[in-house]
Design an enzyme around this catalytic site. Structure first.
Site, PDB file in Angstrom:
ATOM      1  N   TYR A 194      11.686 -12.728 -11.640  1.00 53.03           N
ATOM      2  CA  TYR A 194      10.477 -11.923 -11.435  1.00 53.03           C
ATOM      3  C   TYR A 194       9.335 -12.477 -12.296  1.00 53.03           C
ATOM      4  O   TYR A 194       8.198 -12.636 -11.840  1.00 53.03           O
ATOM      5  CB  TYR A 194      10.779 -10.469 -11.813  1.00 53.03           C
ATOM      6  N   ARG A 240       9.624   1.090 -25.592  1.00 51.15           N
ATOM      7  CA  ARG A 240       8.765   0.880 -24.421  1.00 51.15           C
ATOM      8  C   ARG A 240       7.483   1.711 -24.545  1.00 51.15           C
ATOM      9  O   ARG A 240       7.480   2.791 -25.146  1.00 51.15           O
ATOM     10  CB  ARG A 240       9.480   1.309 -23.122  1.00 51.15           C
ATOM     11  N   GLY A 274       3.872   1.596  -1.909  1.00 56.72           N
ATOM     12  CA  GLY A 274       4.814   1.615  -3.034  1.00 56.72           C
ATOM     13  C   GLY A 274       4.338   2.584  -4.109  1.00 56.72           C
ATOM     14  O   GLY A 274       3.443   3.405  -3.868  1.00 56.72           O
ATOM     15  N   LEU A 275       4.914   2.456  -5.294  1.00 54.06           N
ATOM     16  CA  LEU A 275       4.561   3.354  -6.412  1.00 54.06           C
ATOM     17  C   LEU A 275       3.051   3.337  -6.692  1.00 54.06           C
ATOM     18  O   LEU A 275       2.406   4.392  -6.747  1.00 54.06           O
ATOM     19  CB  LEU A 275       5.353   2.925  -7.655  1.00 54.06           C
ATOM     20  N   GLY A 335       0.784  -1.239   0.000  1.00 54.56           N
ATOM     21  CA  GLY A 335       0.000   0.000   0.000  1.00 54.56           C
ATOM     22  C   GLY A 335       0.815   1.289   0.000  1.00 54.56           C
ATOM     23  O   GLY A 335       0.251   2.375  -0.156  1.00 54.56           O
TER      24      GLY A 335
HETATM   25  P1  GDP Z   1      12.627  -2.945 -18.455  1.00 53.15           P
HETATM   26  O1  GDP Z   1      11.556  -2.324 -19.270  1.00 53.15           O
HETATM   27  O2  GDP Z   1      12.131  -4.063 -17.632  1.00 53.15           O
HETATM   28  O3  GDP Z   1      13.826  -3.306 -19.278  1.00 53.15           O
HETATM   29  O4  GDP Z   1      13.043  -1.893 -17.358  1.00 53.15           O
HETATM   30  P2  GDP Z   1      13.967  -0.601 -17.212  1.00 53.15           P
HETATM   31  O5  GDP Z   1      13.067   0.550 -16.991  1.00 53.15           O
HETATM   32  O6  GDP Z   1      14.960  -0.897 -16.138  1.00 53.15           O
HETATM   33  O7  GDP Z   1      14.805  -0.382 -18.554  1.00 53.15           O
HETATM   34  C1  GDP Z   1      14.246   0.039 -19.760  1.00 53.15           C
HETATM   35  C2  GDP Z   1      15.314   0.410 -20.769  1.00 53.15           C
HETATM   36  O8  GDP Z   1      15.976   1.606 -20.379  1.00 53.15           O
HETATM   37  C3  GDP Z   1      16.420  -0.646 -21.008  1.00 53.15           C
HETATM   38  O9  GDP Z   1      16.607  -0.772 -22.409  1.00 53.15           O
HETATM   39  C4  GDP Z   1      17.664   0.007 -20.384  1.00 53.15           C
HETATM   40  O10 GDP Z   1      18.847  -0.365 -21.084  1.00 53.15           O
HETATM   41  C5  GDP Z   1      17.372   1.486 -20.605  1.00 53.15           C
HETATM   42  N1  GDP Z   1      18.108   2.395 -19.676  1.00 53.15           N
HETATM   43  C6  GDP Z   1      18.903   3.429 -20.038  1.00 53.15           C
HETATM   44  N2  GDP Z   1      19.438   4.040 -18.973  1.00 53.15           N
HETATM   45  C7  GDP Z   1      18.947   3.398 -17.878  1.00 53.15           C
HETATM   46  C8  GDP Z   1      19.113   3.590 -16.477  1.00 53.15           C
HETATM   47  O11 GDP Z   1      19.831   4.476 -15.999  1.00 53.15           O
HETATM   48  N3  GDP Z   1      18.438   2.739 -15.642  1.00 53.15           N
HETATM   49  C9  GDP Z   1      17.631   1.741 -16.138  1.00 53.15           C
HETATM   50  N4  GDP Z   1      16.984   0.944 -15.277  1.00 53.15           N
HETATM   51  N5  GDP Z   1      17.463   1.543 -17.466  1.00 53.15           N
HETATM   52  C10 GDP Z   1      18.105   2.351 -18.324  1.00 53.15           C
END
Ligand code: GDP
Length: 323
Positions: A135, A211, A10-11, A8
């Protein structure tokens, strides 16, 4: 109606607290924290459920992190989350919960031999990406255990299950830690430091990964709308699975995301892409069609508005956030 929200604080939990308050949602909510109960412990979990005896459970609690934290901790992600998920589902069975709402993730889908856009029925069709396999399987266990729960008829009562599968979430109370965060909070934190120190911005990977980002308040709205549908007796199926995603056209590259964050910070310094880091999954394109069947009038916050809100929140609340 008693509604128990695990995770409850978290994000998603904090966003749900805000949205419940903002719309004066009719329901008796309890937002469970890790101080109340360690959900990895089955006895504690069942005792807690017995004491509160909820009608509806919104199961948000999970060990969560970005791609690099998952790669370094796949074992812990599997074991902690599998325990939490089994304990929550089994406690729903013990106390006879009427509706369980689970939050899954599009990162738990097969990485190969899948047809895009992703649809819920493809979840178990192949191996997830190796970067977050722990996960992914813990969430697949949650999905399976919940499915089997809907088949159990204990004293004429059955649990209805709603599996909501968001794309990449972001928003105010995210984890902004530079090592364990997801890309948006990580890059917000890094850009704020680069701006303050007039330094370089270090981005991991090539920036080519794609994404679809979902603003967390949009997911909270969806959760509340499903509770409303349940209250109105407007849900026919015992088990519903929906991807929660802004339209496919909202998919962007990490490079384009970085440009948007830099623009909001007015950061004009050098950006360095460290390609010794993995990109994780290349894409996990999802469709918003499944959800439209239940909530046809849903609207989504644009990435520009969502980032502006989140960056403002970060700048105003830095000292209270997970850094
Ligand atoms: P994912 O969607 O589960 O892969 O979660 P993330 O949010 O950790 O990463 C998304 C994408 O962002 C990946 O392709 C990472 O290589 C890129 N990325 C670039 N810079 C960063 C950083 O500083 N932190 C993270 N977590 N991802 C990064």
């Amino acid at each position: 109606m008693k509604i128990l929200v695990t995770g409850g604080y978290g994000l998603v939990g904090k966003s749900l607290q805000k949205v419940v308050k903002a719309c004066d949602f009719d329901g008796n909510f309890y937002f469970l924290s890790r101080v109340d109960c360690d959900l990895r412990n089955s006895e504690q979990t069942t005792n807690w459920f017995k004491e509160y005896n909820p009608d509806v459970v919104v199961h948000l609690a999970s060990r969560v992190g970005g791609v690099y934290d998952n790669m370094n901790g796949n074992y812990e992600y599997l074991v902690d989350n599998a325990r939490i998920n089994i304990n929550v589902v089994d406690s729903c069975k013990v106390v006879g919960v009427k509706m369980l709402i689970n939050i899954l993730s599009t990162c738990i889908f097969p990485d190969q031999n899948v047809s895009y856009p992703l649809t819920s029925n493809q979840l178990h069709n192949g191996l997830p990406h190796h970067s977050n396999i722990g996960y992914a399987y813990s969430k697949r266990i949650l999905h399976l255990a919940s499915h089997l729960l809907t088949k159990i008829d204990v004293d004429k009562w059955c649990t209805r299950v709603v599996n909501l599968t968001p794309t990449n979430l972001y928003g105010d109370y995210d984890n902004y830690n530079l090592k364990s965060s997801h890309v948006i909070p990580g890059l917000i934190h890094k850009t704020s430091i680069a701006k303050m120190t007039s330094g370089e911005l270090h981005v991991y990977g090539t920036g080519k990964a794609m994404r679809q980002f979902l603003y967390v308040d949009d997911l909270s709205n969806v959760i509340l709308q499903f509770i409303d549908l349940y209250k109105d007796k407007a849900l026919n199926e015992m088990e519903i699975s929906c991807i929660v995603s802004p339209p496919e056209s909202s998919e962007i590259s990490i490079k384009s995301l970085i440009e948007k964050i830099c623009n909001i910070f007015n950061f004009t310094g050098k950006i360095h892409y460290d390609t010794s880091y993995s990109d994780g999954q290349y894409k996990k394109t999802a469709s918003s069609d499944e959800l439209s069947k239940y909530l046809p009038n849903l609207t989504y916050t644009s990435i520009s508005t969502g980032l502006e809100n989140t960056i403002k929140f970060f700048n105003d609340n830095k000292e209270h956030l997970r850094l």
